[in-house]
Every structure is written in C-alpha cells, then in structure tokens.
Enzyme design. Sequence first.
Site, short mmCIF file in Angstrom:
data_model
loop_
_atom_site.label_atom_id
_atom_site.label_comp_id
_atom_site.label_asym_id
_atom_site.label_seq_id
_atom_site.Cartn_x
_atom_site.Cartn_y
_atom_site.Cartn_z
N SER A 137 0.84 -1.22 -0.32
CA SER A 137 0.07 0.03 -0.05
C SER A 137 0.79 1.34 -0.02
O SER A 137 2.04 1.33 0.39
CB SER A 137 -0.83 0.09 1.26
OG SER A 137 -1.56 1.30 1.34
N TYR A 150 -1.35 -1.02 10.45
CA TYR A 150 -1.58 -1.11 8.90
C TYR A 150 -0.27 -0.41 7.96
O TYR A 150 0.15 -1.59 7.22
CB TYR A 150 -2.93 -0.67 8.21
CG TYR A 150 -3.30 -0.79 6.90
CD1 TYR A 150 -3.42 -2.03 6.47
CD2 TYR A 150 -2.95 0.15 6.02
CE1 TYR A 150 -3.95 -2.12 5.10
CE2 TYR A 150 -3.29 0.01 4.65
CZ TYR A 150 -3.52 -1.22 4.09
OH TYR A 150 -3.83 -1.32 2.93
#
Length: 252
Positions: A137, A150
């Site tokens: 990401s 995350y």
Amino acid sequence: MRIKDKVAIITGSGRGIGKAIALRFAEEGAKVVVDDVNQETGNQTADLIQSEGHTGIFILADVTDPKMVEALVTKTIRSFGKIDILVNNAICSTNDVLTNNWDANLNVILKGAHHCSQIVIPEMKKNGGGSIVNIASVNGLIGLQGIHAYSASKGAIISLTKSLAISHGADNIRVNCICPGTIQTEVWEPMIERNPNILNDIIPHYPLHRIGQPIDIANAALFLASNESSFATGAIFTIDGGLTAGLHNFPI
C-alpha cells in the site's frame, strides 16, 4: 492469453482487489484458486469465474494458520498439479485497521504473506520457477494519518518482497510488490457510513483527479504474474494515481 494454463493462488480474493485479480487472471487463461476466510464471498468469486467459462475453485484457508496454508497448497496441487503464481493480498478487517490492532494487522498481512510464500516456494521450485505478487500500500511508503499498525505491516511487506526476491532469484522465482493508492472497494464501506463524502474528499489529493478501481491493480498484478515482466524482481510498483509523486497542489 497472457497466463494461459498457469495455476494461481490469490489470498483474500472473496472481494475487493483480490476478487478483481482472480477474475482478471481467469480471463487471461489461468486456473485460479480463490482463497478467503469468508466462505460465502469466496464461493461467489469462484462461481463467477466458472459462470464466465473459466477455471476457478474456492479453498477456505486462514493465512495466519500455517497448517491451513499447507492444506491450501496440497489441495491446489491435487486439483491442478502445480503452482505458478501466488498473490499475497489478504488483509484484516477495516475495524482492525482503524483501531490499530497490531496482532491482527501483523498476523494477516505480514505473517500471512510469509507463511504462504514459504509453503508455496518449494512447489514453485519443482515447477522451474514462478511469480509472487505482494499487495502492499502507499501507506507503506508515506505517512497517512494515524493508521500505524496497517502502515507498518505494509511497509514490512515491501521489505519482505525484496528479501524474498534476492533469496530466490536463482530459483527463477520472481517476487514483486504493488503499492495501491485509494481503491474503491468494500473495505471503505464502514468509513463511508461515518462520512458519506469521504471518497470525494480524497480525490483532490490525486493528480489524476480520481481514485482507483480494483481493475487498476488487477492489471498491474497480471503484468507481474506474466512473462511480460520476466526481468522484474524485487521491484515496487506504485499504482496510486500520482499520490506519492509529490504535492501537486502545493502553493508556489
């Protein structure tokens, strides 16, 4: 067809980016193994692949459990005889992301990808090589608000990609990573409930003036899974509409 008769396992492919990758790979001739912890959505993806005349099956496996991953690989070999492609896409719940649940993020995103890779790689060696595509990401590249667990997990996926790439290049196993920007998937539903305009609010940060769609990532994954990327390994492909290129609206 770009990956005709290749056998691909895609984790977390019951919905979102994983589902789009599964469908795209099937369109290009792959025999797709849909993996997810949600039996309903996993079966839906596999059924959709089959309804379009392609080859796909669903196998339920929790990537945090090495024994379940071993069973996933065993069942894949039993069904299709080999494994050519692995896409490590599984993530934890949106709530776990937003609440910085460290155990859930690390166990699913990082340890899950490691479990799957370590168990699949010996099978790829038997077959003369393969391609592993890790889905990270932009959160692993730049700081975005307070999503620490995350972001750290996705940053670690980038490092894992490079480590695996240099470790298995001699085995003709290529390992690459995709860093998506904002992609419109079901993951955003809890946040849209809180703020219905959240996606529209994000768009001004993107030089292309739109957020991404799952097919944008699926097409990149297809390139990395195919022989068209035969000289790419250890590479980080940022598919983010220009988000991390710089501050396009910075006043000067």
